[in-house]
Design a protein around this motif. Structure first.
Motif, short mmCIF file in Angstrom:
data_model
loop_
_atom_site.label_atom_id
_atom_site.label_comp_id
_atom_site.label_asym_id
_atom_site.label_seq_id
_atom_site.Cartn_x
_atom_site.Cartn_y
_atom_site.Cartn_z
N TYR A 179 0.85 -1.19 0.00
CA TYR A 179 0.00 0.00 0.00
C TYR A 179 0.90 1.25 0.00
CZ TYR A 179 -3.78 -3.02 1.88
OH TYR A 179 -4.71 -4.01 2.10
N ILE A 180 0.29 2.40 -0.30
CA ILE A 180 0.94 3.68 -0.03
C ILE A 180 0.43 4.19 1.31
CG2 ILE A 180 1.19 6.09 -0.77
CD1 ILE A 180 0.93 5.20 -3.63
N GLN A 181 1.33 4.66 2.16
CA GLN A 181 0.92 5.22 3.45
C GLN A 181 -0.10 6.34 3.21
OE1 GLN A 181 4.45 6.21 5.85
NE2 GLN A 181 5.59 4.76 4.57
N GLU A 182 -1.20 6.30 3.97
CA GLU A 182 -2.30 7.23 3.70
C GLU A 182 -1.87 8.69 3.83
OE1 GLU A 182 -6.23 6.71 5.11
OE2 GLU A 182 -6.10 4.51 5.12
N ASP A 183 -1.00 9.00 4.79
CA ASP A 183 -0.62 10.40 4.97
C ASP A 183 0.35 10.89 3.89
OD1 ASP A 183 1.52 8.84 5.84
OD2 ASP A 183 1.99 10.13 7.56
N LYS A 184 0.85 9.96 3.08
CA LYS A 184 1.76 10.33 1.99
C LYS A 184 1.12 10.14 0.61
CE LYS A 184 5.92 9.22 4.66
NZ LYS A 184 7.14 8.37 4.74
N PHE A 185 -0.12 9.66 0.61
CA PHE A 185 -0.75 9.25 -0.64
C PHE A 185 -0.92 10.42 -1.60
CE2 PHE A 185 -4.24 8.30 -3.48
CZ PHE A 185 -4.07 6.96 -3.79
N ARG A 186 -1.49 11.52 -1.14
CA ARG A 186 -1.78 12.61 -2.07
C ARG A 186 -0.50 13.15 -2.71
NH1 ARG A 186 -3.47 18.75 -1.50
NH2 ARG A 186 -4.47 19.03 -3.53
N ASP A 192 -2.31 16.67 -7.84
CA ASP A 192 -3.18 17.65 -8.48
C ASP A 192 -4.66 17.31 -8.35
OD1 ASP A 192 -2.93 15.44 -10.09
OD2 ASP A 192 -2.51 16.54 -11.95
N VAL A 193 -4.98 16.42 -7.41
CA VAL A 193 -6.36 16.05 -7.12
C VAL A 193 -6.79 16.78 -5.84
CG1 VAL A 193 -7.86 14.11 -6.46
CG2 VAL A 193 -6.10 13.80 -8.21
N PRO A 194 -8.03 17.29 -5.77
CA PRO A 194 -8.47 17.98 -4.56
C PRO A 194 -8.25 17.12 -3.30
CG PRO A 194 -10.07 18.31 -6.30
CD PRO A 194 -9.05 17.33 -6.84
N GLU A 195 -7.92 17.79 -2.21
CA GLU A 195 -7.51 17.09 -0.99
C GLU A 195 -8.55 16.10 -0.49
OE1 GLU A 195 -5.66 18.20 3.42
OE2 GLU A 195 -6.15 19.77 1.97
N ASP A 196 -9.83 16.49 -0.52
CA ASP A 196 -10.86 15.60 0.01
C ASP A 196 -11.00 14.34 -0.85
OD1 ASP A 196 -11.90 17.04 -2.12
OD2 ASP A 196 -13.87 17.36 -1.21
N ARG A 197 -10.89 14.50 -2.16
CA ARG A 197 -10.99 13.33 -3.03
C ARG A 197 -9.76 12.44 -2.90
NH1 ARG A 197 -13.16 13.08 -9.28
NH2 ARG A 197 -13.12 10.80 -9.43
N ALA A 198 -8.59 13.05 -2.80
CA ALA A 198 -7.36 12.26 -2.62
C ALA A 198 -7.42 11.46 -1.33
CB ALA A 198 -6.15 13.18 -2.63
N ALA A 199 -8.04 12.03 -0.28
CA ALA A 199 -8.17 11.31 0.98
C ALA A 199 -9.05 10.08 0.82
CB ALA A 199 -8.73 12.24 2.05
N LEU A 200 -10.11 10.20 0.04
CA LEU A 200 -10.96 9.04 -0.25
C LEU A 200 -10.20 7.99 -1.05
CD1 LEU A 200 -14.36 10.73 -1.19
CD2 LEU A 200 -13.86 9.41 0.87
N MET A 201 -9.42 8.44 -2.00
CA MET A 201 -8.63 7.51 -2.81
C MET A 201 -7.62 6.76 -1.93
SD MET A 201 -7.95 10.07 -6.03
CE MET A 201 -6.70 9.05 -6.81
N VAL A 263 -3.72 10.98 -13.38
CA VAL A 263 -4.17 11.87 -14.45
C VAL A 263 -5.62 11.59 -14.86
CG1 VAL A 263 -3.22 10.38 -16.26
CG2 VAL A 263 -3.55 12.82 -16.71
N ALA A 264 -6.09 10.37 -14.72
CA ALA A 264 -7.48 10.09 -15.08
C ALA A 264 -8.46 10.77 -14.14
CB ALA A 264 -7.73 8.57 -15.07
N VAL A 265 -8.01 11.08 -12.92
CA VAL A 265 -8.84 11.79 -11.96
C VAL A 265 -8.70 13.29 -12.13
CG1 VAL A 265 -9.34 12.12 -9.49
CG2 VAL A 265 -8.63 9.87 -10.33
N SER A 266 -7.50 13.77 -12.35
CA SER A 266 -7.27 15.22 -12.44
C SER A 266 -7.54 15.79 -13.82
CB SER A 266 -5.83 15.56 -12.03
OG SER A 266 -4.89 14.94 -12.89
N HIS A 267 -7.44 14.96 -14.89
CA HIS A 267 -7.66 15.44 -16.26
C HIS A 267 -8.53 14.44 -17.04
CE1 HIS A 267 -4.08 17.69 -15.05
NE2 HIS A 267 -4.33 18.53 -16.05
#
Length: 284
Positions: A179-186, A192-201, A263-267
């Motif tokens: 996994y990627i550590q959640e606090d380092k994921f964004r 370039d994804v909004p913070e709230d959406r990146a947190a869900l991801m 990029v599929a999320v941000s563009h």
């Protein structure tokens, strides 16, 4: 060996269009895409449409394609977001081939990240596959691994963000999910994804088996199918130099964009447009 004059000319043209778009829009990540990739239109109403099959990669799931799916459906394309097991290219490609076999008519395979390794395996020798679209993805040659390609050029900061989780297979052998550590994921995956959406991801990310990144490719569909490639210049997972190397080698039609790995999320408009270019291209 693979960086021929055609590849360099294509990149220069793309970067020139990128600079022009950025100058017009006054900067920012969205403005960095080429001018001809910000709008898209479907084929005429009576034209047959191939089914678009979207294969997600590591640390993501099918929902990472949601906005792309919306754009494609507006243009009346049938779309399926496949569930990628993320266990290894051979087994994952077998799952994808099963899905392809249940779809009538031609298909376009689209792979993000590790999903590129899977579509490269699943599309090989398959007459139903019309084209391949790689989105910040791996295009391994026979004998190469995703890990090898990541490390071919400097630039990936992924190793320092990983959280390995041991597990036991049904046969009793040991494995490791990553996994990627959640606090380092964004910062790592979706800057370039909004913070709230990146947190869900980050919370819903699906792990990949470490062995999947170390499994060698046995076939490469891009040697026989027309390919399109979206190269992400702000990618911290797959270095941009590695992406360009793979795209040039495959003689892919390249679109470069100032974007993160997600990029599929941000563009989504840009990604949908490139997919439609592949879907509408004349048969080779």
């Amino acid at each position: 060996m693979f960086d021929n004059g055609y590849g360099r000319m294509r990149r220069r043209a793309t970067r020139a269009a990128t600079a022009l778009a950025a100058g017009i829009a006054g900067g920012g990540l969205v403005a960095a895409c080429t001018a001809n990739t910000v709008t898209h239109a479907g084929p005429p109403d009576d034209a047959p449409r191939p089914t678009i099959i979207l294969e997600h990669g590591a640390f993501a799931d099918g929902s990472s394609w949601n906005d792309v799916i919306e754009k494609l459906r507006k243009d009346r394309y049938p779309v399926v977001a496949a569930a990628n097991p993320l266990r290894g290219p051979t087994g994952d490609a077998s799952s994808l081939r099963g899905l392809i076999s249940h779809i009538d008519g031609p298909v376009i395979l689209v792979g993000h990240s590790y999903g590129g390794s899977v579509i490269s395996a699943a599309g090989a020798g398959n007459d139903k596959v019309k084209a391949l679209v790689y989105v910040a993805a791996f295009l391994p040659a026979v004998g190469e691994t995703a890990l090898e390609l990541t490390n071919k050029y400097p630039g990936s900061t992924l190793p320092g963000t990983l959280n390995p989780v041991p597990f036991t297979n049904i046969d009793g052998s040991a494995g490791t999910d990553i996994y990627i550590q959640e606090d380092k994921f964004r910062a790592q995956f979706a800057a370039d994804v909004p913070e709230d959406r990146a947190a869900l991801m980050a919370a819903t990310q699906r792990p990949i088996a470490q062995a999947a990144l170390e499994e060698k490719a046995t076939v490469a569909a891009w040697t026989e199918k027309p390919s399109w490639d979206i190269v992400t210049t702000q990618d911290l997972n797959i270095p941009v130099a590695a992406q360009r190397f793979m795209a040039d080698r495959a003689h892919a039609q390249v679109t470069e964009v100032d974007a993160s790995h997600s990029v599929a999320v941000s563009h989504p408009d840009l990604v949908a447009n490139v997919i439609e270019q592949a879907a509408n291209a004349p048969a080779h």
